[in-house]
Design a protein around this motif. Structure first.
Motif, short mmCIF file in Angstrom:
data_model
loop_
_atom_site.label_atom_id
_atom_site.label_comp_id
_atom_site.label_asym_id
_atom_site.label_seq_id
_atom_site.Cartn_x
_atom_site.Cartn_y
_atom_site.Cartn_z
N ALA A 183 1.12 -0.91 -0.47
CA ALA A 183 -0.04 0.25 -0.13
C ALA A 183 0.55 1.39 -0.22
N ALA A 184 2.16 1.66 1.28
CA ALA A 184 2.97 2.69 1.07
C ALA A 184 3.62 2.51 -0.77
N HIS A 185 3.98 1.41 -0.52
CA HIS A 185 4.81 1.70 -2.68
C HIS A 185 3.00 2.67 -3.86
N PHE A 186 2.92 2.29 -3.70
CA PHE A 186 1.71 1.77 -4.64
C PHE A 186 1.13 3.23 -4.79
N GLY A 187 0.93 4.12 -2.97
CA GLY A 187 0.68 5.11 -2.25
C GLY A 187 -1.08 4.94 -2.40
N MET A 188 -1.62 4.58 -2.02
CA MET A 188 -3.18 2.87 -1.19
C MET A 188 -2.84 3.78 -0.38
N ALA A 189 -3.53 2.83 0.31
CA ALA A 189 -4.66 3.66 1.41
C ALA A 189 -5.33 2.02 2.59
N PHE A 190 -4.28 1.85 3.82
CA PHE A 190 -4.25 0.54 4.36
C PHE A 190 -4.92 -0.26 5.23
N SER A 191 -5.96 -0.50 5.52
CA SER A 191 -6.87 -0.97 6.56
C SER A 191 -6.18 -2.26 7.29
#
Length: 337
Positions: A183-191
């Protein structure tokens, strides 16, 4: 100053003892309408297969119906299990949802199949359960959402239909740190799924924040935490709820056949010391309490994770207790209908 905690819902469409799957789906609809009126922030539905406990197998279908029945909630998947699906089809499903409900759709994604390996192989016979395949799916999905096809391949001319101007919010779901890094690498949110693994989650969230790379869809890291919660004014109901959840966790861990149960089924069971150790280990997956107790417990957990959003998973023996638990949480957190 204490931060304002947003509350959201993760609904697996549980099938209660004595209730049909059709009734379980109707309860999902009722709960969505109820929490929409109470002021909850978002509502996610899950993907599970080949189980008699959970009726939710097709989040994209449920989301379309639920969003049309409500006014304010964001709706999403908690999650779409990507190895089961064609990436293009996921992109098209969620683009259609964005076309229908712009700005209200979340695409939550997971690496697990949401079922056993045999069923997963039937859902997608080419599934290799490969980490690299998952990474490639995420990369391709972003390109589909931005009308780039898959650059450098014959699929570069393929577009996800309908081509709409908005992109659903993309979340990665995990009970470990690995997907947090993706998620950090792709710039996505994380749950983070505290309800699956209550150990090491705060560290996983911290690592996600430290390594987050802004993307064209998300400028700053965004996190929520999902956990089992039950709030009641009745101490006896709280005790019975924990007893049922403890037994259910043990059955899952043993790989034993699982089916809907109630307190009467488990109240006289005598556990071995090894089972008691596992019950103690799993106890952090569930937070229960009266209204006076629950706010402090949930606020402490939110502080440990440094998040301002909690996703509440509540499964009860009686549906009315489930509705009431969400009501009580809305009251103690001062949510506005």
């Amino acid at each position: 100053m204490t931060k304002q905690i947003k509350l959201s819902v993760l609904d697996q469409s549980p099938i209660r003892k004595g209730v049909t799957p059709e009734q379980a789906v109707q309860e999902t609809i009722s709960l969505a309408k109820h929490t929409d009126q109470l002021g909850y922030h978002r509502y996610w539905v899950a993907e599970h297969h080949n189980t008699g406990l959970l009726a939710g197998s097709t989040p994209e279908v449920l989301i379309a119906h639920l969003a049309g029945q409500t006014q304010n909630l964001r709706f999403g998947s908690g999650g779409i299990m990507m190895p089961n699906h064609s990436t293009l089809k996921v992109a098209e499903n969620f683009r259609m949802l964005e076309a229908l409900f712009p700005g209200r759709i979340d695409l939550g994604m997971g690496r697990a199949p949401g079922t056993d390996r045999l069923t997963a192989s039937v859902l997608n016979p080419s599934n290799q359960f490969s980490e690299q395949d998952f990474i490639e799916q995420l990369h391709d999905l972003i390109n589909y959402f931005h009308d780039r096809g898959v650059p450098g391949t014959p699929q570069s001319k393929v577009r996800a239909i309908p081509q709409v101007s908005t992109v659903p919010a993309m979340w990665l779901l995990s009970s470990s740190g690995q997907s947090g890094l993706f998620a950090a690498h792709f710039g996505m949110a994380f749950s983070y799924a505290h309800f699956i693994n209550p150990y090491g989650g705060a560290q996983s969230v911290q690592m996600y924040r430290q390594r987050f790379k802004p993307s064209e869809d998300l400028a700053q890291p965004q996190v929520n935490v999902a956990l089992f919660v039950f709030c009641s004014e009745d101490e006896e109901k709280l005790k019975q709820h924990r007893a049922v959840m403890e037994h259910r966790f043990l059955q899952f861990e043993k790989g034993a056949p699982v089916f809907p149960i109630g307190y009467e089924d488990v109240k006289d069971i005598e556990y071995t010391q090894a089972e008691l150790d596992r019950i103690a280990y799993n106890s952090k997956r569930v937070i229960t309490g009266t209204p006076d107790q629950i706010k402090a417990k949930l606020t402490t957990l939110a502080d440990e994770y440094d998040v301002d959003e909690l996703m509440i998973v509540t499964i009860t023996e009686e549906f009315e207790d489930r509705l009431r638990s969400y009501e009580l949480l809305a009251e103690v957190f001062g949510m506005k209908a």
